[in-house]
Write an enzyme that holds these catalytic residues in place. Structure first.
Site, short mmCIF file in Angstrom:
data_model
loop_
_atom_site.label_atom_id
_atom_site.label_comp_id
_atom_site.label_asym_id
_atom_site.label_seq_id
_atom_site.Cartn_x
_atom_site.Cartn_y
_atom_site.Cartn_z
N TYR A 74 -26.45 29.17 58.21
CA TYR A 74 -26.94 30.28 57.39
C TYR A 74 -26.55 31.62 58.01
CZ TYR A 74 -30.12 32.89 54.36
OH TYR A 74 -30.65 33.76 53.43
N PHE A 126 -10.96 48.05 35.97
CA PHE A 126 -11.04 46.76 35.31
C PHE A 126 -12.37 46.68 34.53
CE2 PHE A 126 -12.02 42.19 35.12
CZ PHE A 126 -10.95 41.82 34.34
N ASP A 127 -12.42 45.81 33.51
CA ASP A 127 -13.59 45.71 32.61
C ASP A 127 -14.92 45.57 33.34
OD1 ASP A 127 -11.11 44.83 31.66
OD2 ASP A 127 -12.00 43.78 29.96
N ASP A 217 -9.70 48.61 44.62
CA ASP A 217 -10.00 47.30 44.04
C ASP A 217 -8.78 46.46 44.44
OD1 ASP A 217 -9.90 45.00 42.49
OD2 ASP A 217 -10.88 45.93 40.77
N ALA A 219 -7.93 43.25 44.41
CA ALA A 219 -7.73 41.89 43.89
C ALA A 219 -6.29 41.38 44.08
CB ALA A 219 -8.12 41.82 42.41
N LYS A 260 -7.95 36.01 43.32
CA LYS A 260 -6.54 36.30 43.02
C LYS A 260 -5.74 36.17 44.32
CE LYS A 260 -8.81 38.30 39.42
NZ LYS A 260 -10.29 38.33 39.32
N HIS A 452 -15.18 38.96 22.07
CA HIS A 452 -13.96 38.15 22.10
C HIS A 452 -14.13 36.78 22.73
CE1 HIS A 452 -14.04 40.81 25.58
NE2 HIS A 452 -13.30 39.96 26.24
C1 P70 Z 1 -8.51 38.34 35.16
C2 P70 Z 1 -9.92 38.34 35.73
C3 P70 Z 1 -10.98 39.92 37.31
C4 P70 Z 1 -10.98 41.17 38.08
C5 P70 Z 1 -9.81 41.96 38.17
C6 P70 Z 1 -9.84 43.18 38.90
C7 P70 Z 1 -8.63 44.05 39.02
C8 P70 Z 1 -12.11 42.83 39.40
C9 P70 Z 1 -12.14 41.62 38.71
C10 P70 Z 1 -13.44 40.84 38.66
C11 P70 Z 1 -10.96 38.24 34.64
C12 P70 Z 1 -10.63 37.36 33.47
C13 P70 Z 1 -10.12 37.91 32.30
C14 P70 Z 1 -9.79 37.10 31.21
C15 P70 Z 1 -10.00 35.73 31.27
C16 P70 Z 1 -10.52 35.19 32.44
C17 P70 Z 1 -10.84 36.00 33.53
N1 P70 Z 1 -10.04 39.58 36.51
N2 P70 Z 1 -10.99 43.57 39.47
O1 P70 Z 1 -8.07 37.27 34.77
O2 P70 Z 1 -13.40 39.84 39.60
O3 P70 Z 1 -13.75 37.77 38.24
O4 P70 Z 1 -14.03 37.76 40.74
O5 P70 Z 1 -15.71 38.89 39.32
O6 P70 Z 1 -8.66 41.59 37.58
O7 P70 Z 1 -7.84 39.39 35.13
P1 P70 Z 1 -14.28 38.48 39.46
#
Ligand code: P70
Length: 460
Positions: A74, A126-127, A217, A219, A260, A452
């Site tokens: 832990y 990102f979203d 960010d 990723a 990623k 979506h």
């Molecule tokens: C993608 C996935 C996640 C992501 C990212 C960046 C630049 C943060 C995150 C969040 C999400 C996705 C979209 C469509 C279908 C499936 C999944 N991106 N910043 O594929 O990270 O998912 O670990 O919380 O691209 O681009 P996390």
């Protein structure tokens, strides 16, 4: 990057997962049942799954060995310290706080630093990042250069921040309203487009003048570094590992979805130089994620990530990775299929507006193309168009359509071969031959938010 036919994959395959392709009749039936929404398909009914490059990587033998060696303590797990060592050596940040995913790291960063009515600046959030900024009742501000919005303008760094607009924002609102600048590398929302070192350096220099910190960010940090080596004058002879450290040297820390470029199937992290930020992050991390040395992950996941971060900066790996995305893009361009150019780091984005110009946006051209790609080849992409991004005005009921109608074909890391890419190209060629017979879709169900994922359609 060498031409694709001058080398082969820099690995060989030790474990395989069988794939079966449903018949065309079965696929017609399955997509109708799924309401023409690819999120509703069962993965086993998909032949080549390009829904996302997130959490879909194949781990190496070395990472799987790490899974067995994971320390599940832990507190003070050995695997946490291995991760800390990797973050220090590869990224150059002193402190790391693990989280269960990227969005959890964003949640913690926004909770630490963002107040209501703040403005969070970035190239293109990102979203999930945008979501967390809005949840703090702050405003996400996207400052990507104008070229970043143009699908066919060939600019080497379409993820760059418009420095003039950055300075204007900082001048108008100042550090009281601007908690930090967040650079997303690569820039996912416009096609996995890279940010140049010169741009990162300039953002740092401008932000510092106003006393505003800079975060990443991260990723897809390694893919970004590879593009810098390929495209930016002065970097051709620098090792990617060195480019990565220089990139991060201009930041105060980062959030990262390790699904990623961490080359693992789950996880995220925050990393910082300052002890002050680290302490704050741990405080919130303990509430939301778990103790400082595991943060919602199993010890074995931390172990696999500590190894993935080292593997991802390997230049033979990156050449093959980006080379595969480029290979698919070239095949499609040869067939006259319109895509975002130049292709980015993690996938090819089809331009449905140019591919199906006879289908108006109200009939979902990108969703139509995504569904047809499943019918034609059992291939799953993701719609980034009217289904995902159109907004209906609450009062007038009028619909604001997005600028782009895209289908993203995201390529998982180390998973598919070029022959799979050939099948994708073949399926798109098949659709191109019968595209005039496609008439679009009508939406028959939509949820009030993030529609979506669950929307349903019928063929027109
Ligand atoms: C993608 C996935 C996640 C992501 C990212 C960046 C630049 C943060 C995150 C969040 C999400 C996705 C979209 C469509 C279908 C499936 C999944 N991106 N910043 O594929 O990270 O998912 O670990 O919380 O691209 O681009 P996390």
């Amino acid at each position: 990057m060498r031409p694709r036919d001058e080398y082969a994959e820099p690995y060989r395959i030790k474990v395989v997962e069988p794939l079966r392709q449903r018949t065309r009749e079965e696929r017609e039936e399955l997509i109708t049942q799924a309401g023409y929404n690819l999120f509703s398909l069962r993965a086993e009914d998909v032949y080549i799954d390009l829904l996302t490059d997130s959490g879909t990587s194949a781990m190496s033998d070395n990472q799987w060995a790490g899974i067995m060696l994971g320390d599940e303590s832990y507190a003070g797990s050995k695997s946490f310290y291995h991760l800390e060592e990797s973050v220090r050596e590869i990224m150059g940040f002193r402190h790391v706080v693990p989280t269960h995913q990227g969005r959890a790291a964003e949640h913690i960063l926004m909770t630490m630093l963002v107040k209501p009515s703040d403005r969070v600046l970035g190239n293109m959030h990102f979203d999930t990042t945008e979501g967390h900024i809005l949840l703090k009742r702050a405003t996400p501000v996207n400052l990507v250069i104008e070229e970043g919005y143009e699908p066919s303008i060939l600019h080497p760094f379409k993820g760059n921040i418009d420095l003039f607009r950055l300075e204007e924002e900082l001048d108008t609102y100042g550090p009281e309203k601007i908690p930090f600048v967040l650079i997303t590398v690569t820039c996912n929302n416009n096609g996995g487009q890279p940010v140049s070192m010169a741009n990162i350096r300039a953002v740092r220099e401008i932000a510092s003048r106003y006393g505003v910190p800079v975060f990443f960010d991260a990723a897809r940090f390694a893919e970004n570094a590879f593009f810098i080596k390929e495209r930016e004058p002065g970097y051709a002879d620098k090792p990617v590992a060195e480019i990565v450290r220089e990139m991060f040297s201009y930041g105060d820390g980062c959030t990262m979805s390790s699904k990623k470029d961490g080359l693992v199937n789950i996880g995220g992290l925050l990393a910082f130089n300052s002890e002050g930020y680290y302490r704050q992050a741990v405080q919130w991390g303990i509430v939301y994620e778990g103790f400082a040395t595991y943060g919602g992950q199993a010890g074995r996941d931390l172990e696999a990530l500590s190894r993935g971060l080292r593997e991802v900066v390997d230049e033979y790996y990156l050449e093959n990775r980006i080379g595969q995305v480029d290979y698919l893009a070239r095949r499609l361009l040869d067939l006259g299929i319109p895509i975002i150019e130049p292709p980015g780091g993690h996938g090819v984005y089809l331009d449905a507006r140019r591919f199906l110009p006879h289908i108006p946006q109200e009939h979902f051209p990108a969703q139509t193309l995504a569904a047809e790609l499943y019918i034609e080849g059992g291939i799953r992409g993701v719609e980034l168009g009217t289904n995902a991004f159109a907004h209906r005005d609450e009062k007038t009921g009028e619909i604001a359509y997005p600028r782009l109608e895209l289908v993203r074909l995201a390529i998982p890391r180390r998973v598919y071969t070029d022959r799979h890419m050939d099948q994708v190209a073949r399926a798109l060629a098949g659709i191109a031959r019968r595209k005039d017979s496609l008439h679009g879709l009508r939406m028959v169900y939509e949820a009030p938010v993030l529609r979506h994922f669950t929307s349903r359609f019928e063929r027109l």
